[in-house]
Write an enzyme that holds these catalytic residues in place. Structure first.
Site, PDB file in Angstrom:
ATOM      1  N   CYS A 111       0.810  -1.225   0.000  1.00 51.27           N
ATOM      2  CA  CYS A 111       0.000   0.000   0.000  1.00 51.27           C
ATOM      3  C   CYS A 111       0.842   1.272   0.000  1.00 51.27           C
ATOM      4  CB  CYS A 111      -0.943   0.014   1.198  1.00 51.27           C
ATOM      5  SG  CYS A 111      -2.014  -1.413   1.241  1.00 51.27           S
ATOM      6  N   HIS A 236      -3.414   7.237   2.219  1.00 50.05           N
ATOM      7  CA  HIS A 236      -3.827   5.926   1.715  1.00 50.05           C
ATOM      8  C   HIS A 236      -5.192   5.606   2.320  1.00 50.05           C
ATOM      9  CE1 HIS A 236      -4.124   1.793   0.800  1.00 50.05           C
ATOM     10  NE2 HIS A 236      -3.828   1.355   2.015  1.00 50.05           N
ATOM     11  N   ASN A 266     -10.099  -0.285  -0.145  1.00 50.29           N
ATOM     12  CA  ASN A 266      -8.642  -0.179  -0.102  1.00 50.29           C
ATOM     13  C   ASN A 266      -8.066  -0.724  -1.410  1.00 50.29           C
ATOM     14  OD1 ASN A 266      -5.899  -0.516   0.366  1.00 50.29           O
ATOM     15  ND2 ASN A 266      -6.149  -1.393   2.406  1.00 50.29           N
TER      16      ASN A 266
HETATM   17  O1  UT7 Z   1      -3.769  -1.040   3.631  1.00 45.89           O
HETATM   18  C1  UT7 Z   1      -2.783  -1.490   4.523  1.00 45.89           C
HETATM   19  C2  UT7 Z   1      -3.085  -1.077   5.880  1.00 45.89           C
HETATM   20  N1  UT7 Z   1      -4.323  -1.709   6.335  1.00 45.89           N
HETATM   21  C3  UT7 Z   1      -4.755  -1.374   7.521  1.00 45.89           C
HETATM   22  O2  UT7 Z   1      -4.116  -0.555   8.135  1.00 45.89           O
HETATM   23  C4  UT7 Z   1      -5.981  -2.033   8.067  1.00 45.89           C
HETATM   24  C5  UT7 Z   1      -5.972  -1.863   9.565  1.00 45.89           C
HETATM   25  N2  UT7 Z   1      -7.057  -2.530  10.265  1.00 45.89           N
HETATM   26  C6  UT7 Z   1      -8.356  -2.230  10.110  1.00 45.89           C
HETATM   27  O3  UT7 Z   1      -8.718  -1.409   9.303  1.00 45.89           O
HETATM   28  C7  UT7 Z   1      -9.353  -2.894  11.054  1.00 45.89           C
HETATM   29  O4  UT7 Z   1      -8.651  -3.596  12.052  1.00 45.89           O
HETATM   30  C8  UT7 Z   1     -10.361  -3.849  10.362  1.00 45.89           C
HETATM   31  C9  UT7 Z   1     -11.335  -3.066   9.534  1.00 45.89           C
HETATM   32  C10 UT7 Z   1      -9.602  -4.827   9.487  1.00 45.89           C
HETATM   33  C11 UT7 Z   1     -11.167  -4.625  11.404  1.00 45.89           C
HETATM   34  O5  UT7 Z   1     -11.816  -3.735  12.288  1.00 45.89           O
HETATM   35  P1  UT7 Z   1     -11.723  -3.952  13.885  1.00 45.89           P
HETATM   36  O6  UT7 Z   1     -12.560  -2.940  14.490  1.00 45.89           O
HETATM   37  O7  UT7 Z   1     -10.249  -3.970  14.211  1.00 45.89           O
HETATM   38  O8  UT7 Z   1     -12.396  -5.353  14.048  1.00 45.89           O
HETATM   39  P2  UT7 Z   1     -11.788  -6.702  14.660  1.00 45.89           P
HETATM   40  O9  UT7 Z   1     -10.848  -7.330  13.691  1.00 45.89           O
HETATM   41  O10 UT7 Z   1     -11.284  -6.417  16.023  1.00 45.89           O
HETATM   42  O11 UT7 Z   1     -13.097  -7.579  14.764  1.00 45.89           O
HETATM   43  C12 UT7 Z   1     -14.187  -7.216  15.597  1.00 45.89           C
HETATM   44  C13 UT7 Z   1     -15.288  -8.233  15.428  1.00 45.89           C
HETATM   45  C14 UT7 Z   1     -14.817  -9.678  15.557  1.00 45.89           C
HETATM   46  O12 UT7 Z   1     -15.796 -10.400  16.231  1.00 45.89           O
HETATM   47  P3  UT7 Z   1     -15.639 -10.723  17.811  1.00 45.89           P
HETATM   48  O13 UT7 Z   1     -14.342 -11.467  17.932  1.00 45.89           O
HETATM   49  O14 UT7 Z   1     -15.594  -9.374  18.494  1.00 45.89           O
HETATM   50  O15 UT7 Z   1     -16.856 -11.522  18.099  1.00 45.89           O
HETATM   51  C15 UT7 Z   1     -14.755 -10.155  14.116  1.00 45.89           C
HETATM   52  O16 UT7 Z   1     -14.957 -11.526  14.011  1.00 45.89           O
HETATM   53  O17 UT7 Z   1     -15.875  -8.118  14.131  1.00 45.89           O
HETATM   54  C16 UT7 Z   1     -15.905  -9.408  13.498  1.00 45.89           C
HETATM   55  N3  UT7 Z   1     -15.778  -9.203  12.057  1.00 45.89           N
HETATM   56  C17 UT7 Z   1     -16.830  -9.000  11.258  1.00 45.89           C
HETATM   57  N4  UT7 Z   1     -18.148  -8.925  11.500  1.00 45.89           N
HETATM   58  C18 UT7 Z   1     -18.960  -8.682  10.442  1.00 45.89           C
HETATM   59  C19 UT7 Z   1     -14.655  -9.183  11.326  1.00 45.89           C
HETATM   60  N5  UT7 Z   1     -14.945  -8.951  10.039  1.00 45.89           N
HETATM   61  C20 UT7 Z   1     -16.291  -8.833   9.969  1.00 45.89           C
HETATM   62  C21 UT7 Z   1     -17.197  -8.588   8.915  1.00 45.89           C
HETATM   63  N6  UT7 Z   1     -18.511  -8.501   9.213  1.00 45.89           N
HETATM   64  N7  UT7 Z   1     -16.796  -8.387   7.657  1.00 45.89           N
END
Ligand code: UT7
Length: 309
Positions: A111, A236, A266
């Site tokens: 990225c 980005h 993204n």
């Molecule tokens: O481009 C390169 C750089 N990229 C980045 O910097 C990305 C950085 N990270 C992020 O943008 C975020 O961490 C994400 C968008 C990827 C995820 O968001 P989050 O708020 O960190 O969510 P999480 O991974 O902590 O997941 C929270 C919950 C989980 O459920 P539990 O364990 O709390 O029950 C996941 O299983 O959300 C669940 N989850 C979803 N639920 C519905 C994960 N993906 C989904 C989904 N739909 N698509």
């Protein structure tokens, strides 16, 4: 002599994949995707190849600059989804465009690829190793996304953005730039043995905000520019919450950040040149503006570039 952006172009694939479409593919909701990422829809290159997308974006940038491809002597493509393993997409693009001198190569910095390309292009121009440089960010991430993994498949999209640069003495310039990597953190974002994107999202989120803040501060300090003087920030487009945190930490009003993640998701190396093109066409960036670019991606890689547009 300064480095000036003289043309920009984009290509966005025809197929639109909305959050509602994704609701029918994996266990997710429009509400989750919108509130956690800011994304509403993304483009998917069903019919278009990486090379075709790069070619279309480049042709627009070259047309806008009013130059002939024969006047270009360096082609740099930033991508993590190259057309072929080799030769480079840069060489293939060079041939398609009819660029018949100089050199071409690809950058693999995920990225952050466009930031790396911009810094390298500026160095080539300032050291007179090239006179006119085409840089392209292009990605077909839909090919390396695991469409059964809801934690990643909702995030990414396809597209291309191109920028043509040349030397100029009219005040436009790259004022400061900095690229970084830390290979020890490679496993926060990588392609697994099947080639699919794997990500430790929560950890990456924190590192992204911290590293982009630090490198933006460093670049501003090098240029002797205060955060309050920056007219537009083009970050980005990985997550709108990352962008909001960055704005808050840098003390730059959020309205000065250009954001189009809701429409494209993204697109990795393509996200900044696509956003720059749209910001220009929408009248959000004008000649003389101080524009700050920053990105963070797999590698890990990160960086920032400050330009006087
Ligand atoms: O481009 C390169 C750089 N990229 C980045 O910097 C990305 C950085 N990270 C992020 O943008 C975020 O961490 C994400 C968008 C990827 C995820 O968001 P989050 O708020 O960190 O969510 P999480 O991974 O902590 O997941 C929270 C919950 C989980 O459920 P539990 O364990 O709390 O029950 C996941 O299983 O959300 C669940 N989850 C979803 N639920 C519905 C994960 N993906 C989904 C989904 N739909 N698509």
């Amino acid at each position: 002599m300064g480095t000036k952006i003289v043309g920009t172009g984009v290509y966005l694939p025809r197929t639109v994949l909305t959050n509602l479409d994704l609701e029918n593919m994996v266990d997710t909701t429009d509400e989750w995707i919108t509130t956690r990422t800011g994304i509403k829809e993304r483009r998917i290159a069903k019919e278009e190849s990486v090379l075709e997308m790069a070619l279309n974006a480049s042709a627009e940038a070259i047309r806008e600059a009013g130059v002939s491809p024969r006047e270009i002597d360096a082609v740099i493509v930033a991508t993590l989804t190259p057309e072929k393993r080799f030769p480079s997409t840069g060489c293939l693009l060079q041939a398609e465009l009819g660029v018949d001198k100089g050199f071409a190569f690809d950058i693999s910095a995920a990225c952050s690829g466009f930031i790396y390309a911009l810094e390298i292009a500026d160095s080539l121009l300032k050291t007179e190793k090239a006179d006119r440089v085409l840089i392209v960010g292009v990605e077909k991430l839909s090919e390396i996304v695991d469409w059964e993994d809801r934690s990643t498949c909702v995030l990414f999209g396809d597209g291309a953005g191109a920028v043509l640069l040349e030397r100029s003495s009219d005040g436009s310039d790259v004022l400061a730039s900095r690229m970084y990597s830390d290979g020890n953190l490679w496993d926060l974002l990588y392609a697994d043995n099947c080639g699919y994107i794997k990500m430790k999202g929560r950890e990456l989120f924190k590192v992204a905000v911290r590293n982009m803040e630090e490198v933006c501060r460093e670049v501003l300090e090098t240029a002797g520019v205060g955060p309050e003087e920056v007219d537009v920030v083009i970050p980005h487009q990985a997550n709108v919450r990352i962008i909001n945190s960055l704005a808050e930490r840098l003390g730059i009003p959020r309205e000065r950040f250009f954001v189009n993640i809701e429409r494209y998701g993204n697109t990795s190396a393509a996200s900044i040149p696509i956003a720059l093109h749209e910001a220009l066409k929408g009248g959000k960036v004008e000649r003389g503006d101080l524009v700050l670019f920053t990105a963070m991606g797999g590698g890990l890689t990160w960086g920032a570039v400050l330009i006087r547009f």
